[in-house]
Design a protein around this motif. Structure first.
Motif, short mmCIF file in Angstrom:
data_model
loop_
_atom_site.label_atom_id
_atom_site.label_comp_id
_atom_site.label_asym_id
_atom_site.label_seq_id
_atom_site.Cartn_x
_atom_site.Cartn_y
_atom_site.Cartn_z
N CYS A 26 0.84 -1.20 0.00
CA CYS A 26 0.00 0.00 0.00
C CYS A 26 0.87 1.26 0.00
O CYS A 26 1.94 1.27 0.62
CB CYS A 26 -0.90 -0.04 1.23
SG CYS A 26 -1.87 1.44 1.50
N CYS A 28 -0.27 4.35 1.05
CA CYS A 28 -0.84 5.41 1.87
C CYS A 28 0.27 6.10 2.66
O CYS A 28 1.41 5.65 2.68
CB CYS A 28 -1.93 4.88 2.81
SG CYS A 28 -1.31 4.13 4.32
N PHE A 110 -1.62 -1.51 -3.88
CA PHE A 110 -2.88 -0.91 -3.51
C PHE A 110 -2.71 0.59 -3.44
O PHE A 110 -1.80 1.10 -2.77
CB PHE A 110 -3.36 -1.44 -2.16
CG PHE A 110 -4.65 -0.83 -1.70
CD1 PHE A 110 -5.87 -1.24 -2.24
CD2 PHE A 110 -4.65 0.19 -0.76
CE1 PHE A 110 -7.06 -0.67 -1.83
CE2 PHE A 110 -5.86 0.76 -0.35
CZ PHE A 110 -7.05 0.34 -0.88
N ASP A 111 -3.58 1.31 -4.14
CA ASP A 111 -3.46 2.77 -4.15
C ASP A 111 -4.21 3.36 -2.95
O ASP A 111 -5.41 3.57 -2.99
CB ASP A 111 -4.02 3.32 -5.46
CG ASP A 111 -3.74 4.81 -5.59
OD1 ASP A 111 -3.09 5.37 -4.68
OD2 ASP A 111 -4.17 5.40 -6.58
N GLY A 112 -3.47 3.59 -1.88
CA GLY A 112 -4.07 4.14 -0.66
C GLY A 112 -3.75 5.60 -0.46
O GLY A 112 -3.87 6.13 0.64
N TYR A 115 -5.72 7.94 1.66
CA TYR A 115 -5.75 7.77 3.12
C TYR A 115 -4.57 8.51 3.73
O TYR A 115 -3.48 7.99 3.85
CB TYR A 115 -5.70 6.29 3.49
CG TYR A 115 -6.82 5.52 2.88
CD1 TYR A 115 -8.09 5.51 3.46
CD2 TYR A 115 -6.63 4.80 1.69
CE1 TYR A 115 -9.12 4.80 2.88
CE2 TYR A 115 -7.67 4.10 1.11
CZ TYR A 115 -8.90 4.10 1.71
OH TYR A 115 -9.92 3.41 1.14
#
Ligand SMILES: [Zn+2]
Length: 116
Positions: A26, A28, A110-112, A115
């Motif tokens: 991720c 984020c 994962f494109d967080g 967040y």
């Protein structure tokens, strides 16, 4: 399959049951700094072997995820949260399972970024 997991210094140790074939990488604001590879299990599949008091916890954004880490060695072996239905889950940092072969799984980005 059961795996042993824990932080670097051993203040946090656990056993986790799962068949891990992929992990989330991720981006984020927290994960990009920390660099874990996450896989999700029901909270009941994670058995903490050290005192819950050994967990330090960080929360950010909506404060719904408890990002646990070790205050001594700084590693972050897992996080806990509830889903919409109140089911407790854990996100295991597979990098904290010393016997797990990270080359055997697919890494999913994962494109967080949203967040913060
Ligand atoms: Zn530690």
């Amino acid at each position: 399959m059961f795996y042993f997991g824990g932080c670097h210094c051993g203040k946090i140790t656990f056993e986790v049951e799962g068949e891990f074939t992929q992990a989330i990488d991720c981006n984020c604001s927290l994960c990009r700094r920390r660099g874990g590879l996450l896989a999700f299990v029901p909270r009941g599949s994670l058995r903490l072997k050290t005192s819950v008091e050994n967990l330090s916890t960080y929360k950010f954004n909506k404060h719904v995820i408890q990002h646990h880490f070790c205050s001594t060695c700084g590693t972050a072996p897992f996080a806990e949260a509830e889903d919409k239905n109140g089911e407790k889950g854990a996100a295991i940092n597979l990098r904290c399972l010393p016997d797990f072969d990270l080359d055997s799984i697919e890494i999913i980005k994962f494109d967080g970024k949203g967040y913060q």
